[in-house]
Design an enzyme around this catalytic site. Structure first.
Site, PDB file in Angstrom:
ATOM      1  N   ARG A 224       0.851  -1.190   0.000  1.00  8.99           N
ATOM      2  CA  ARG A 224       0.000   0.000   0.000  1.00  8.99           C
ATOM      3  C   ARG A 224       0.890   1.245   0.000  1.00  8.99           C
ATOM      4  NH1 ARG A 224      -3.438  -2.758  -1.581  1.00  8.99           N
ATOM      5  NH2 ARG A 224      -5.396  -3.337  -0.584  1.00  8.99           N
ATOM      6  N   HIS A 272      -0.691   0.248  -9.707  1.00 10.68           N
ATOM      7  CA  HIS A 272      -1.373  -0.735  -8.858  1.00 10.68           C
ATOM      8  C   HIS A 272      -1.863  -1.916  -9.702  1.00 10.68           C
ATOM      9  CE1 HIS A 272      -3.620  -1.137  -4.786  1.00 10.68           C
ATOM     10  NE2 HIS A 272      -3.425  -2.330  -5.318  1.00 10.68           N
TER      11      HIS A 272
HETATM   12  C1  OXD Z   1      -5.540  -6.194  -3.087  1.00  6.94           C
HETATM   13  C2  OXD Z   1      -5.110  -5.225  -4.108  1.00  6.94           C
HETATM   14  O1  OXD Z   1      -5.353  -5.942  -1.898  1.00  6.94           O
HETATM   15  O2  OXD Z   1      -5.410  -5.449  -5.304  1.00  6.94           O
HETATM   16  O3  OXD Z   1      -6.087  -7.251  -3.466  1.00  6.94           O
HETATM   17  O4  OXD Z   1      -4.478  -4.236  -3.769  1.00  6.94           O
END
Ligand code: OXD
Length: 309
Positions: A224, A272
């Site tokens: 994250r 991401h």
């Molecule tokens: C997850 C993401 O946590 O795609 O699955 O970030």
């Protein structure tokens, strides 16, 4: 039985098609289409505006469309007493493993340096460290991080993990708890963050963390954006202490155009995409949990809200 689908980023049609095929008894409801909130039994959710679940008073189960659920728990209106399960999907894990392998091999085989040499028309072989001497550190060795660490170890790298609590059966050394964090960092040349985002891990990749890594280390964040302090990373890259960073996640997302990360010559950014949930492999476990709930059986992959994952 009605299931509400609410996500800002997933393909509603793909999910609807899999549900129609695999669970025709479940009425699939797109949150953007007109519907009666009181008739909704289950919710399948990902990024959505905070408070969006508030009107659904009869929910019996909330399923996350992803593995990390920190953003859902941050919603003050997230239903506190409804069972909450997350995705543990081998396809999702495979994507994370693949991305981590790519980043590790790219750094290990010095292709970042060779790209610079090519740009300067410079034929310039570098001394090459042996695979077994390259020390990779995986922060977070749960279901996904453990698979990442094992895959890198299988290629012959010297792998260690770091986790909140001790692990004995992982097949690689695991440093446990905050006291072992500096020691873990000191031995790590390629740091890969796969941690869940909790209060304890927010901002963990900061100036102190980067200073504790050996000079010339690489940082890969596939967890994250909020794990990492952007200004501290930029300072460590600018000073030359860190050699390069690969970031699949940023805070916020999308990364604002003004961020220096976009243009930094020592940063690789991806939007991401390390791994994307595939409805064909993920839906069966969502359906399985709904069926378990209906049969009064224990649910799989229940989120521990106190731990935050
Ligand atoms: C997850 C993401 O946590 O795609 O699955 O970030």
């Amino acid at each position: 039985m009605k299931l509400l689908f609410i996500s800002n980023s997933d393909r509603v049609d793909a999910w609807r098609a899999v549900f129609a095929e695999q669970a025709p008894e479940i009425d699939f409801v797109d949150a953007n289409a007109p519907h009666d909130p009181d008739a909704i039994d289950f919710a399948l959710v990902w990024q959505y505006p905070p408070g969006a679940l508030k009107p659904y008073r009869n929910l019996k189960l909330v399923s996350s469309l992803g593995a990390g659920i920190d953003h859902l728990l941050r919603d003050p209106d997230f239903p506190a007493h409804v069972p909450f399960v997350r995705l543990v999907d081998s396809t999702l894990t495979d994507g994370m493993v693949e991305y981590a392998l790519w980043a590790t091999l790219r750094y290990h085989r010095q292709t970042v340096e060779y790209a610079d040499f090519q740009a300067a028309s410079d034929w310039h072989p570098l001394p090459a460290p042996a695979t077994r001497e390259r020390r990779v550190g995986v922060a977070g060795v749960g279901q996904i991080g453990g698979a990442v660490a094992r895959a890198i170890q299988n290629l012959g790298f010297d792998v260690a993990g770091w986790s909140r609590s001790a692990k004995t059966d992982s097949g690689f050394k695991v440093y446990a708890g905050p006291a072992a964090w500096p020691e873990f960092l000191a031995r790590t040349q390629i740091l890969i963050c796969v941690l869940p985002l909790t209060q304890a891990t927010t901002g963990l990749l900061d100036a102190a963390c980067f200073a504790a890594l050996p000079r010339g280390a690489f940082v890969v964040n596939i967890a994250r954006g909020l794990h990492l302090v952007e200004t501290d990373l930029l300072a460590a890259l600018d000073s030359g202490h860190l050699a390069h960073a690969t970031l699949d996640v940023t805070a916020p997302e999308p990364l604002p155009t003004a961020s220096r990360l976009w243009r930094h010559p020592r940063v690789t950014l991806t939007p991401h995409i390390a791994s994307l949930t595939d409805p064909r492999t993920a839906a069966p476990q969502v359906i399985d949990n709904i069926r378990r709930l209906c049969a009064g059986m224990p649910l799989a992959n229940v989120v521990d809200r106190a731990n935050g994952y």
